[in-house]
Design a protein around this motif. Structure first.
Motif, PDB file in Angstrom:
ATOM      1  N   ARG A 135       0.838  -1.199   0.000  1.00  0.00           N
ATOM      2  CA  ARG A 135       0.000   0.000   0.000  1.00  0.00           C
ATOM      3  C   ARG A 135       0.874   1.251   0.000  1.00  0.00           C
ATOM      4  O   ARG A 135       0.655   2.182  -0.780  1.00  0.00           O
ATOM      5  CB  ARG A 135      -0.934  -0.007   1.211  1.00  0.00           C
ATOM      6  N   HIS A 136       1.855   1.274   0.868  1.00  0.00           N
ATOM      7  CA  HIS A 136       2.730   2.440   0.942  1.00  0.00           C
ATOM      8  C   HIS A 136       3.463   2.654  -0.378  1.00  0.00           C
ATOM      9  O   HIS A 136       3.566   3.783  -0.881  1.00  0.00           O
ATOM     10  CB  HIS A 136       3.730   2.261   2.085  1.00  0.00           C
ATOM     11  N   ALA A 137       3.985   1.573  -0.964  1.00  0.00           N
ATOM     12  CA  ALA A 137       4.760   1.694  -2.202  1.00  0.00           C
ATOM     13  C   ALA A 137       3.915   2.249  -3.345  1.00  0.00           C
ATOM     14  O   ALA A 137       4.362   3.108  -4.115  1.00  0.00           O
ATOM     15  CB  ALA A 137       5.343   0.344  -2.585  1.00  0.00           C
ATOM     16  N   HIS A 138       2.673   1.769  -3.475  1.00  0.00           N
ATOM     17  CA  HIS A 138       1.833   2.196  -4.596  1.00  0.00           C
ATOM     18  C   HIS A 138       1.268   3.595  -4.397  1.00  0.00           C
ATOM     19  O   HIS A 138       1.145   4.367  -5.354  1.00  0.00           O
ATOM     20  CB  HIS A 138       0.689   1.208  -4.809  1.00  0.00           C
ATOM     21  N   TYR A 139       0.927   3.947  -3.160  1.00  0.00           N
ATOM     22  CA  TYR A 139       0.289   5.236  -2.934  1.00  0.00           C
ATOM     23  C   TYR A 139       1.269   6.385  -2.808  1.00  0.00           C
ATOM     24  O   TYR A 139       0.920   7.540  -3.027  1.00  0.00           O
ATOM     25  CB  TYR A 139      -0.599   5.189  -1.688  1.00  0.00           C
ATOM     26  N   ALA A 140       2.522   6.074  -2.455  1.00  0.00           N
ATOM     27  CA  ALA A 140       3.491   7.141  -2.212  1.00  0.00           C
ATOM     28  C   ALA A 140       3.707   8.019  -3.443  1.00  0.00           C
ATOM     29  O   ALA A 140       3.889   9.235  -3.328  1.00  0.00           O
ATOM     30  CB  ALA A 140       4.819   6.549  -1.744  1.00  0.00           C
ATOM     31  N   THR A 141       3.689   7.408  -4.630  1.00  0.00           N
ATOM     32  CA  THR A 141       3.973   8.175  -5.852  1.00  0.00           C
ATOM     33  C   THR A 141       2.867   9.168  -6.186  1.00  0.00           C
ATOM     34  O   THR A 141       3.087  10.089  -6.970  1.00  0.00           O
ATOM     35  CB  THR A 141       4.161   7.226  -7.045  1.00  0.00           C
ATOM     36  N   GLY A 142       1.675   8.982  -5.618  1.00  0.00           N
ATOM     37  CA  GLY A 142       0.571   9.870  -5.967  1.00  0.00           C
ATOM     38  C   GLY A 142       0.241  10.898  -4.917  1.00  0.00           C
ATOM     39  O   GLY A 142      -0.770  11.590  -5.020  1.00  0.00           O
ATOM     40  N   THR A 143       1.071  11.024  -3.891  1.00  0.00           N
ATOM     41  CA  THR A 143       0.768  11.968  -2.821  1.00  0.00           C
ATOM     42  C   THR A 143       1.090  13.388  -3.259  1.00  0.00           C
ATOM     43  O   THR A 143       2.219  13.705  -3.601  1.00  0.00           O
ATOM     44  CB  THR A 143       1.574  11.626  -1.552  1.00  0.00           C
ATOM     45  N   ASN A 144       0.065  14.243  -3.261  1.00  0.00           N
ATOM     46  CA  ASN A 144       0.228  15.657  -3.581  1.00  0.00           C
ATOM     47  C   ASN A 144      -0.770  16.440  -2.734  1.00  0.00           C
ATOM     48  O   ASN A 144      -1.583  15.837  -2.027  1.00  0.00           O
ATOM     49  CB  ASN A 144       0.015  15.904  -5.079  1.00  0.00           C
ATOM     50  N   PRO A 145      -0.712  17.763  -2.714  1.00  0.00           N
ATOM     51  CA  PRO A 145      -1.599  18.525  -1.822  1.00  0.00           C
ATOM     52  C   PRO A 145      -3.084  18.219  -2.008  1.00  0.00           C
ATOM     53  O   PRO A 145      -3.830  18.109  -1.031  1.00  0.00           O
ATOM     54  CB  PRO A 145      -1.280  19.981  -2.179  1.00  0.00           C
ATOM     55  N   THR A 146      -3.531  18.069  -3.251  1.00  0.00           N
ATOM     56  CA  THR A 146      -4.948  17.763  -3.481  1.00  0.00           C
ATOM     57  C   THR A 146      -5.294  16.385  -2.925  1.00  0.00           C
ATOM     58  O   THR A 146      -6.320  16.207  -2.250  1.00  0.00           O
ATOM     59  CB  THR A 146      -5.262  17.800  -4.986  1.00  0.00           C
ATOM     60  N   ALA A 147      -4.455  15.421  -3.198  1.00  0.00           N
ATOM     61  CA  ALA A 147      -4.692  14.070  -2.701  1.00  0.00           C
ATOM     62  C   ALA A 147      -4.660  14.025  -1.185  1.00  0.00           C
ATOM     63  O   ALA A 147      -5.438  13.301  -0.553  1.00  0.00           O
ATOM     64  CB  ALA A 147      -3.648  13.112  -3.272  1.00  0.00           C
ATOM     65  N   GLU A 194      -5.492   3.584 -16.920  1.00  0.00           N
ATOM     66  CA  GLU A 194      -4.327   3.935 -17.729  1.00  0.00           C
ATOM     67  C   GLU A 194      -4.144   5.432 -17.827  1.00  0.00           C
ATOM     68  O   GLU A 194      -3.055   5.926 -18.053  1.00  0.00           O
ATOM     69  CB  GLU A 194      -4.453   3.329 -19.132  1.00  0.00           C
ATOM     70  N   GLU A 195      -5.234   6.189 -17.690  1.00  0.00           N
ATOM     71  CA  GLU A 195      -5.134   7.634 -17.812  1.00  0.00           C
ATOM     72  C   GLU A 195      -4.544   8.207 -16.540  1.00  0.00           C
ATOM     73  O   GLU A 195      -4.981   7.872 -15.451  1.00  0.00           O
ATOM     74  CB  GLU A 195      -6.530   8.244 -18.037  1.00  0.00           C
ATOM     75  N   PRO A 196      -3.528   9.055 -16.605  1.00  0.00           N
ATOM     76  CA  PRO A 196      -2.973   9.666 -15.397  1.00  0.00           C
ATOM     77  C   PRO A 196      -3.983  10.582 -14.764  1.00  0.00           C
ATOM     78  O   PRO A 196      -4.762  11.267 -15.428  1.00  0.00           O
ATOM     79  CB  PRO A 196      -1.757  10.432 -15.908  1.00  0.00           C
ATOM     80  N   GLY A 197      -3.994  10.632 -13.446  1.00  0.00           N
ATOM     81  CA  GLY A 197      -4.902  11.497 -12.719  1.00  0.00           C
ATOM     82  C   GLY A 197      -4.285  11.943 -11.442  1.00  0.00           C
ATOM     83  O   GLY A 197      -3.130  11.638 -11.148  1.00  0.00           O
ATOM     84  N   GLU A 198      -5.039  12.657 -10.662  1.00  0.00           N
ATOM     85  CA  GLU A 198      -4.514  13.161  -9.401  1.00  0.00           C
ATOM     86  C   GLU A 198      -4.336  11.985  -8.442  1.00  0.00           C
ATOM     87  O   GLU A 198      -5.188  11.118  -8.332  1.00  0.00           O
ATOM     88  CB  GLU A 198      -5.477  14.185  -8.801  1.00  0.00           C
ATOM     89  N   GLY A 199      -3.218  11.978  -7.734  1.00  0.00           N
ATOM     90  CA  GLY A 199      -2.909  10.898  -6.806  1.00  0.00           C
ATOM     91  C   GLY A 199      -3.830  10.914  -5.611  1.00  0.00           C
ATOM     92  O   GLY A 199      -4.323  11.941  -5.189  1.00  0.00           O
ATOM     93  N   GLU A 200      -4.012   9.741  -5.054  1.00  0.00           N
ATOM     94  CA  GLU A 200      -4.853   9.620  -3.872  1.00  0.00           C
ATOM     95  C   GLU A 200      -4.260   8.578  -2.939  1.00  0.00           C
ATOM     96  O   GLU A 200      -4.483   7.395  -3.091  1.00  0.00           O
ATOM     97  CB  GLU A 200      -6.269   9.191  -4.273  1.00  0.00           C
ATOM     98  N   PRO A 201      -3.427   8.971  -1.991  1.00  0.00           N
ATOM     99  CA  PRO A 201      -2.891   7.978  -1.059  1.00  0.00           C
ATOM    100  C   PRO A 201      -3.987   7.465  -0.163  1.00  0.00           C
ATOM    101  O   PRO A 201      -5.007   8.112   0.003  1.00  0.00           O
ATOM    102  CB  PRO A 201      -1.853   8.773  -0.270  1.00  0.00           C
ATOM    103  N   ALA A 202      -3.805   6.271   0.386  1.00  0.00           N
ATOM    104  CA  ALA A 202      -4.841   5.700   1.240  1.00  0.00           C
ATOM    105  C   ALA A 202      -4.494   5.887   2.678  1.00  0.00           C
ATOM    106  O   ALA A 202      -3.358   5.900   3.064  1.00  0.00           O
ATOM    107  CB  ALA A 202      -4.999   4.223   0.935  1.00  0.00           C
TER     108      ALA A 202
END
Length: 326
Positions: free
Chosen positions: A265-277, A318-326
């Motif tokens: 979970r940490h490995a997959h979500y870390a790349t998408g962490t941004n202020p919006t997420a 497949e489409e890039p979007g805003e990251g969402e960590p869990a």
């Protein structure tokens, strides 16, 4: 009595496993007995072993760029003695009387050993009169035998009548987490597992509303909120919320299963962490917590399901979007 003598006596009181560290240049094999083997890191997968700074084995590893560690079984004392005898650490083609097999790097692994780690050389660091080999594990395996031990200047074996203390469920879950991450749990597989487990965990947590469970969830939520300035720390702390959710469910099987997903979970979500997420995640976790605290089981399940839907759409499309960590 000198401090060095005190040090040797104290160090000798530490029981350790016995390993054979090996490498190969394709024509010759090199090996040495060592008890200073340590598992260093799970991300990346690293191990270390300390070798006397005057040993020619260090030059061989530096040249080949790889080494393997064979953890010896209880009946392999002679193997340890072979590789600890001066002049026997180098052989052409094969070690006399010691069968070996090769895995990913070609470094020889002692046949029938208790476990083994095949590594690419990551670094060689100074350590006083020793050099510290750090290897990145590219393959590993284990058997079911008992280990060969070294303690107080001599070889030892485990007492076969000693069944030991049963390991805690958390220990198995953490080991499974490392294994799943090493095997490469895909984002789709991760989301499938979360959908199967986490809505039910949220529902059960709302039914039970245990003070300990609510406290752990609140603590995880507050810790994540305090870490919003750092994407790495926020991801690490927000992942705690899911482990706390498993514990709050009151079901040990669900708790262990959610813990087993932690590294992936940490490995997959870390790349998408941004202020919006980060804002979305905090809002979703707060909604889940509020529903659990209010004892609203259906609302808790639905809130978790909705949160996972957002996460899954980011991870599995497949489409890039805003990251969402869990």
């Amino acid at each position: 009595m000198s401090l060095a003598d005190d040090f040797r006596r104290a160090a000798g009181s530490f029981a350790s496993g016995v390993t054979v560290v090996t490498t190969s240049d394709g024509e010759h094999l090199y090996g040495i007995t060592a008890t200073s083997f340590v598992s260093l890191s799970l991300n990346p997968l690293l191990v270390t072993v300390s070798i006397n700074g005057y040993s020619p084995f260090l030059d061989e590893v530096a040249a080949t760029g790889c080494f393997a560690v064979s953890v010896l079984a209880g009946d392999q004392r002679e193997v340890s003695q072979y590789f600890s005898t001066r002049g026997r650490g180098r052989a052409a083609g094969a070690f006399p009387g010691v069968p070996t097999v090769a895995q990913a790097t070609g470094a020889p692994i002692v046949a029938d050993c208790l476990s083994w780690f095949d590594t690419r050389l990551h670094a060689i660091l100074p350590g006083g009169d020793h050099q510290i080999l750090i290897g990145e594990v590219v393959a590993a395996g284990s058997g079911t035998a008992t280990p060969l031990l070294y303690w107080s200047g001599g070889y030892r074996r485990l007492d076969p009548a000693d069944e030991g203390v049963p390991a805690r469920v958390e220990t198995f879950a953490d080991a499974l987490s490392a294994r799943l991450h090493a095997d490469g749990l895909t984002p789709h597989q991760l989301i499938e597992a979360q959908h199967a487990l986490e809505p039910a965990a949220a529902e059960l947590a709302a039914f039970r509303r245990s003070p300990e469970g609510l406290g752990a969830l609140k603590e995880a939520l507050d810790a994540a909120r305090e870490a919003v300035a750092s994407a790495e720390r926020f991801t690490e702390r927000s992942v705690r919320f899911h482990a706390a959710l498993g514990a709050a469910s009151g079901n040990p099987a669900i708790a262990a299963s959610l813990q087993a997903l932690a590294r992936s979970r940490h490995a997959h979500y870390a790349t998408g962490t941004n202020p919006t997420a980060t804002r979305r995640t905090l809002a979703a976790h707060q909604e889940i917590y509020d529903a659990i605290a209010a004892g609203e089981a259906v609302r808790a399940r639905e809130a978790m399901t909705a949160h996972l839907a957002v996460v899954g759409s980011r991870l599995c499309c497949e489409e890039p979007g805003e990251g969402e960590p869990a």
